[in-house]
Design a protein around this motif. Sequence first.
Motif, short mmCIF file in Angstrom:
data_model
loop_
_atom_site.label_atom_id
_atom_site.label_comp_id
_atom_site.label_asym_id
_atom_site.label_seq_id
_atom_site.Cartn_x
_atom_site.Cartn_y
_atom_site.Cartn_z
N SER A 5 0.83 -1.20 0.00
CA SER A 5 0.00 0.00 0.00
C SER A 5 0.86 1.25 0.00
CB SER A 5 -0.93 0.02 1.21
OG SER A 5 -1.87 -1.01 1.14
N GLN A 8 2.31 1.78 -3.39
CA GLN A 8 1.29 2.27 -4.31
C GLN A 8 1.05 3.76 -4.10
OE1 GLN A 8 1.15 -0.08 -6.71
NE2 GLN A 8 -1.07 -0.03 -6.75
N ALA A 35 -10.31 10.24 -1.21
CA ALA A 35 -10.66 9.02 -0.48
C ALA A 35 -11.82 9.30 0.47
CB ALA A 35 -9.46 8.49 0.29
N VAL A 40 -13.58 5.69 0.37
CA VAL A 40 -12.66 4.57 0.14
C VAL A 40 -11.35 4.91 0.85
CG1 VAL A 40 -13.72 3.92 -2.07
CG2 VAL A 40 -11.78 5.50 -2.05
N THR A 41 -10.40 3.99 0.83
CA THR A 41 -9.11 4.23 1.47
C THR A 41 -8.16 4.98 0.55
OG1 THR A 41 -8.13 2.17 0.69
CG2 THR A 41 -9.36 2.08 2.79
N PRO A 43 -5.08 4.05 -0.13
CA PRO A 43 -4.48 3.10 -1.08
C PRO A 43 -5.40 2.78 -2.27
CG PRO A 43 -4.02 2.40 1.16
CD PRO A 43 -4.98 3.54 1.26
N GLU A 44 -6.70 2.76 -2.06
CA GLU A 44 -7.61 2.52 -3.19
C GLU A 44 -7.56 3.68 -4.18
OE1 GLU A 44 -11.45 0.10 -2.00
OE2 GLU A 44 -10.90 1.49 -0.38
N VAL A 45 -7.51 4.91 -3.68
CA VAL A 45 -7.39 6.07 -4.57
C VAL A 45 -6.04 6.03 -5.28
CG1 VAL A 45 -7.24 8.59 -4.67
CG2 VAL A 45 -8.98 7.50 -3.26
N ASN A 47 -4.36 3.38 -6.12
CA ASN A 47 -4.49 2.37 -7.16
C ASN A 47 -5.27 2.90 -8.35
OD1 ASN A 47 -3.96 -0.33 -8.07
ND2 ASN A 47 -6.14 -0.75 -7.75
N MET A 48 -6.36 3.63 -8.10
CA MET A 48 -7.14 4.23 -9.19
C MET A 48 -6.28 5.19 -10.00
SD MET A 48 -10.82 5.27 -7.60
CE MET A 48 -11.10 4.69 -5.95
N GLU A 51 -3.81 3.15 -12.13
CA GLU A 51 -4.52 2.50 -13.23
C GLU A 51 -4.92 3.51 -14.30
OE1 GLU A 51 -7.74 0.29 -11.50
OE2 GLU A 51 -6.40 -1.30 -10.80
#
Length: 64
Positions: A5, A8, A35, A40-41, A43-45, A47-48, A51
């Motif tokens: 995380s 990332q 986030a 969301v977290t 780390p999810e942002v 990752n987005m 990507e």
Amino acid sequence: MTIKSRRQIEKAIRVLSENQKMSEGQAYEHMRSRATSLRVTVPEVANMTIEAQEAMEKLELRGH
């Protein structure tokens, strides 16, 4: 937070710094704000963000 995380997040900070002309601090705060608003977290942002950058490169819409 896991090492993956953290890596990332660091990569996403670089992406935002380079492509959006943000400082590292601004990039992190932007991800944190997004986030929160997306519920969301961070780390999810991150990752987005990564990507999206990779998709733009594949479409040749950003520098390589």
